[in-house]
Design an enzyme around this catalytic site. Structure first.
Site, PDB file in Angstrom:
ATOM      1  N   THR A 126       0.823  -1.226   0.000  1.00  0.00           N
ATOM      2  CA  THR A 126       0.000   0.000   0.000  1.00  0.00           C
ATOM      3  C   THR A 126       0.855   1.275   0.000  1.00  0.00           C
ATOM      4  OG1 THR A 126      -1.642  -1.234   1.248  1.00  0.00           O
ATOM      5  CG2 THR A 126      -1.875   1.161   1.244  1.00  0.00           C
ATOM      6  N   GLU A 127       0.358   2.267  -0.714  1.00  0.00           N
ATOM      7  CA  GLU A 127       1.020   3.586  -0.760  1.00  0.00           C
ATOM      8  C   GLU A 127      -0.002   4.666  -0.418  1.00  0.00           C
ATOM      9  OE1 GLU A 127       2.981   4.038  -4.525  1.00  0.00           O
ATOM     10  OE2 GLU A 127       4.275   2.296  -4.116  1.00  0.00           O
ATOM     11  N   GLY A 131      -4.107   2.270  -2.623  1.00  0.00           N
ATOM     12  CA  GLY A 131      -4.486   1.220  -1.671  1.00  0.00           C
ATOM     13  C   GLY A 131      -5.206   0.123  -2.424  1.00  0.00           C
ATOM     14  N   GLU A 362      -6.070  -6.046   3.901  1.00  0.00           N
ATOM     15  CA  GLU A 362      -5.988  -7.210   2.976  1.00  0.00           C
ATOM     16  C   GLU A 362      -7.057  -7.121   1.889  1.00  0.00           C
ATOM     17  OE1 GLU A 362      -4.068 -10.350   3.655  1.00  0.00           O
ATOM     18  OE2 GLU A 362      -2.962  -9.341   5.229  1.00  0.00           O
ATOM     19  N   GLY A 363      -7.368  -5.899   1.448  1.00  0.00           N
ATOM     20  CA  GLY A 363      -8.422  -5.680   0.461  1.00  0.00           C
ATOM     21  C   GLY A 363      -9.713  -5.384   1.187  1.00  0.00           C
ATOM     22  N   THR A 364     -10.288  -4.211   0.963  1.00  0.00           N
ATOM     23  CA  THR A 364     -11.528  -3.847   1.674  1.00  0.00           C
ATOM     24  C   THR A 364     -12.640  -4.820   1.269  1.00  0.00           C
ATOM     25  OG1 THR A 364     -12.378  -2.403  -0.069  1.00  0.00           O
ATOM     26  CG2 THR A 364     -10.898  -1.383   1.556  1.00  0.00           C
TER      27      THR A 364
HETATM   28  C1  LIG Z   1      -4.011  -0.846  10.367  1.00  0.00           C
HETATM   29  C2  LIG Z   1      -3.706  -1.169   8.934  1.00  0.00           C
HETATM   30  C3  LIG Z   1      -2.712  -2.088   8.636  1.00  0.00           C
HETATM   31  C4  LIG Z   1      -2.383  -2.342   7.301  1.00  0.00           C
HETATM   32  N1  LIG Z   1      -1.312  -3.179   7.017  1.00  0.00           N
HETATM   33  C5  LIG Z   1      -0.850  -3.225   5.743  1.00  0.00           C
HETATM   34  C6  LIG Z   1       0.383  -3.899   5.442  1.00  0.00           C
HETATM   35  O1  LIG Z   1       1.029  -4.494   6.320  1.00  0.00           O
HETATM   36  N2  LIG Z   1       0.844  -3.860   4.155  1.00  0.00           N
HETATM   37  C7  LIG Z   1       0.176  -3.227   3.168  1.00  0.00           C
HETATM   38  O2  LIG Z   1       0.643  -3.216   2.041  1.00  0.00           O
HETATM   39  N3  LIG Z   1      -0.998  -2.581   3.425  1.00  0.00           N
HETATM   40  C8  LIG Z   1      -1.516  -2.563   4.685  1.00  0.00           C
HETATM   41  N4  LIG Z   1      -2.685  -1.886   4.954  1.00  0.00           N
HETATM   42  C9  LIG Z   1      -3.368  -1.187   3.860  1.00  0.00           C
HETATM   43  C10 LIG Z   1      -4.738  -1.737   3.514  1.00  0.00           C
HETATM   44  O3  LIG Z   1      -4.619  -2.956   2.839  1.00  0.00           O
HETATM   45  C11 LIG Z   1      -5.440  -0.623   2.716  1.00  0.00           C
HETATM   46  O4  LIG Z   1      -5.789   0.390   3.649  1.00  0.00           O
HETATM   47  C12 LIG Z   1      -6.663  -1.116   1.983  1.00  0.00           C
HETATM   48  O5  LIG Z   1      -6.290  -1.983   0.939  1.00  0.00           O
HETATM   49  C13 LIG Z   1      -7.503   0.034   1.418  1.00  0.00           C
HETATM   50  O6  LIG Z   1      -6.725   0.980   0.760  1.00  0.00           O
HETATM   51  P1  LIG Z   1      -6.911   2.529   1.116  1.00  0.00           P
HETATM   52  O7  LIG Z   1      -6.809   2.669   2.583  1.00  0.00           O
HETATM   53  O8  LIG Z   1      -5.972   3.308   0.276  1.00  0.00           O
HETATM   54  O9  LIG Z   1      -8.404   2.861   0.707  1.00  0.00           O
HETATM   55  P2  LIG Z   1      -8.924   3.269  -0.774  1.00  0.00           P
HETATM   56  O10 LIG Z   1      -8.407   2.304  -1.772  1.00  0.00           O
HETATM   57  O11 LIG Z   1      -8.645   4.717  -0.989  1.00  0.00           O
HETATM   58  O12 LIG Z   1     -10.484   3.058  -0.597  1.00  0.00           O
HETATM   59  C14 LIG Z   1     -11.326   4.018   0.056  1.00  0.00           C
HETATM   60  C15 LIG Z   1     -12.747   3.476  -0.004  1.00  0.00           C
HETATM   61  O13 LIG Z   1     -13.164   3.353  -1.374  1.00  0.00           O
HETATM   62  C16 LIG Z   1     -13.568   2.023  -1.632  1.00  0.00           C
HETATM   63  N5  LIG Z   1     -13.184   1.668  -2.997  1.00  0.00           N
HETATM   64  C17 LIG Z   1     -11.994   1.831  -3.614  1.00  0.00           C
HETATM   65  N6  LIG Z   1     -12.037   1.393  -4.878  1.00  0.00           N
HETATM   66  C18 LIG Z   1     -13.295   0.929  -5.087  1.00  0.00           C
HETATM   67  C19 LIG Z   1     -13.964   0.327  -6.189  1.00  0.00           C
HETATM   68  N7  LIG Z   1     -13.348   0.081  -7.337  1.00  0.00           N
HETATM   69  N8  LIG Z   1     -15.270  -0.022  -6.024  1.00  0.00           N
HETATM   70  C20 LIG Z   1     -15.922   0.182  -4.844  1.00  0.00           C
HETATM   71  N9  LIG Z   1     -15.326   0.736  -3.765  1.00  0.00           N
HETATM   72  C21 LIG Z   1     -14.035   1.105  -3.871  1.00  0.00           C
HETATM   73  C22 LIG Z   1     -12.851   1.171  -0.595  1.00  0.00           C
HETATM   74  O14 LIG Z   1     -13.536  -0.056  -0.371  1.00  0.00           O
HETATM   75  C23 LIG Z   1     -12.896   2.094   0.617  1.00  0.00           C
HETATM   76  O15 LIG Z   1     -14.144   1.985   1.249  1.00  0.00           O
HETATM   77  C24 LIG Z   1      -3.083  -1.694   6.271  1.00  0.00           C
HETATM   78  C25 LIG Z   1      -4.131  -0.813   6.578  1.00  0.00           C
HETATM   79  C26 LIG Z   1      -4.436  -0.538   7.887  1.00  0.00           C
HETATM   80  C27 LIG Z   1      -5.533   0.453   8.178  1.00  0.00           C
END
Ligand SMILES: Cc1cc2nc3c(=O)[nH]c(=O)nc-3n(C[C@H](O)[C@H](O)[C@H](O)COP(=O)(O)OP(=O)(O)OC[C@H]3O[C@@H](n4cnc5c(N)ncnc54)[C@H](O)[C@@H]3O)c2cc1C
Length: 382
Positions: A126-127, A131, A362-364
């Protein structure tokens, strides 16, 4: 033939993990949550017992657990504290790309680094601006002679402060999106800095940080798989890890359910224990049926992985169903405790905060639904 009976080894694994949760994790969970203490002491004990490096083959000193064994183990550890089990699980997440696509020399070097003594790893996908949209990541990998130079920022990285090995996904050319992604095993070195430590709502004992890679020199032999295979490696890794997240959500939901049940049998209102009211019983019944259903999905996903059968949609179902159920169960558990449920003196407040993260990392769960729908539209599952 279908059997839901665990083997004697699996029952023994479950029982040892259950005792570990009761004796080592639960007594410290509230304090570590309050102070956001990284549970390194418990992780070291878990390493001694053999709960870390679960998927690393025994020939490299690892546990050599099947995916199903790992799901059984993680449910029990998460029952103790999901923040702890997340910290433990991410070690395996960091090693999974090497298991999936690494060569023998990489396995020999990096697996043994983790199995000789307790070592922490991080999975860096993630960046700040990428995400869910993994293919939009911007961390740059530039080939210079026998090295790649990495530049970029990774965010929300679990275990990042303590990691000695970072599995990093970077791009050779951001305009090529998923076609240009590469995966690297990056040992801690100059140029890797923690730029922000997150202060979280839940799972507070797990370490979550932002990491900057500034001109980090990575030897070419640390490229996992080939150039351009990073996307596939990341997706395969997530297919493998989602049943484990589901297992975590089952452990957490089971804990909330048992707390709520025990409380409901003691709390008196209008002259009767509240467990005698149908409204309370319906919430308890929903908790119990969801735990059973989530477990079946998680076990099936793990079993498919073990049989090397396609598992993407079931892995996503297990993650999405299990974590949504954990969230609802903890909300209802707080409700059953009434005002006391909202107080930190009782365990369910923490469980509700902890559960929320399961629907995000791990993917929302929106992304899981997209994966399930995409697979369903592509082919008939059944
Ligand atoms: C405490 C914590 C630990 C983590 N640990 C790790 C780690 O160890 N390594 C790592 O790489 N990552 C890690 N993550 C990252 C995590 O996997 C991401 O936060 C997650 O994948 C979502 O990305 P984002 O936060 O950028 O949200 P975004 O991608 O910006 O999404 C924001 C919202 O929009 C929705 N959304 C986005 N695209 C779509 C679409 N196409 N259709 C419908 N809805 C959509 C999402 O479901 C969400 O509700 C961690 C996150 C947290 C909070």
């Amino acid at each position: 033939m279908i059997s839901f009976e665990l083997s004697e080894e699996q029952k023994a694994l479950r029982d040892v993990a259950r005792d570990f949760a009761k004796n080592e994790i639960i007594p410290k969970a509230a304090e570590y949550d309050k102070n956001a203490t990284f549970p390194i002491d418990i992780l070291k004990k878990a390493f001694e017992v053999g709960f870390l490096n679960q998927a690393v083959p025994e020939s490299y000193g690892g546990g050599g657990l099947s995916n199903l064994d790992a799901v059984i183990l993680n449910e029990e550890l998460a029952y103790g504290c999901i923040g702890f089990s997340t910290s433990l699980m991410v070690n395996d997440l960091a090693l999974s790309p090497i298991l999936i696509a690494g060569n023998n020399a990489q396995k020999e070097k990096f697996f043994k680094m983790f199995t000789k003594e307790y070592t922490t790893g991080s999975f860096c996908l993630t960046e700040p601006n990428a995400g869910s949209d993994v293919a939009g990541l911007q961390t740059k990998a530039e080939k210079k002679g026998d090295y790649y130079i990495l530049n970029g920022t990774k965010t929300f990285i679990t275990n990042g402060t303590y990691a000695k090995l970072y599995t990093v996904f970077a791009t050779l050319d951001p305009t090529q999106r998923h076609k240009a992604l590469c995966c690297f095993a990056v040992e801690k070195c100059d140029g890797i800095t923690v730029s922000k430590k997150e202060d979280k709502m839940g799972q507070r004992c797990s370490d979550t940080v932002q990491i900057v890679f500034n001109n980090v020199k990575v030897p070419q032999e640390n490229l996992i798989g080939k150039e351009g295979e990073g996307w596939l490696i990341a997706m395969k890794t997530l297919d493998k890890s989602r049943p484990l997240v589901s297992a975590g959500s089952i452990g957490l939901a089971r804990r909330a359910m048992e707390c709520a049940r025990d409380y409901a049998k003691e709390r008196v209102a209008f002259g009767k224990v509240i467990a005698e009211y149908e409204a309370i019983q319906f919430m308890l019944a929903n908790m119990a049926k969801g735990v059973e259903a989530a477990r079946l999905l998680a076990w099936k996903a793990a079993w498919l992985l073990d049989q090397k059968l396609p598992s993407t949609h079931i892995s996503s179902m297990a993650k999405c169903f299990g974590t949504d159920h954990a969230m609802q169960t903890t909300i209802d558990a707080v409700q059953i405790y009434g005002g006391y449920g909202y107080m930190k003196d009782y365990p369910v407040e923490k469980l509700m905060r902890d559960a929320k993260l399961l629907q995000i990392y791990e993917g929302t769960n929106q992304i899981q639904r997209l994966v399930i729908a995409r697979e369903l539209l592509k082919a008939n599952f059944y």
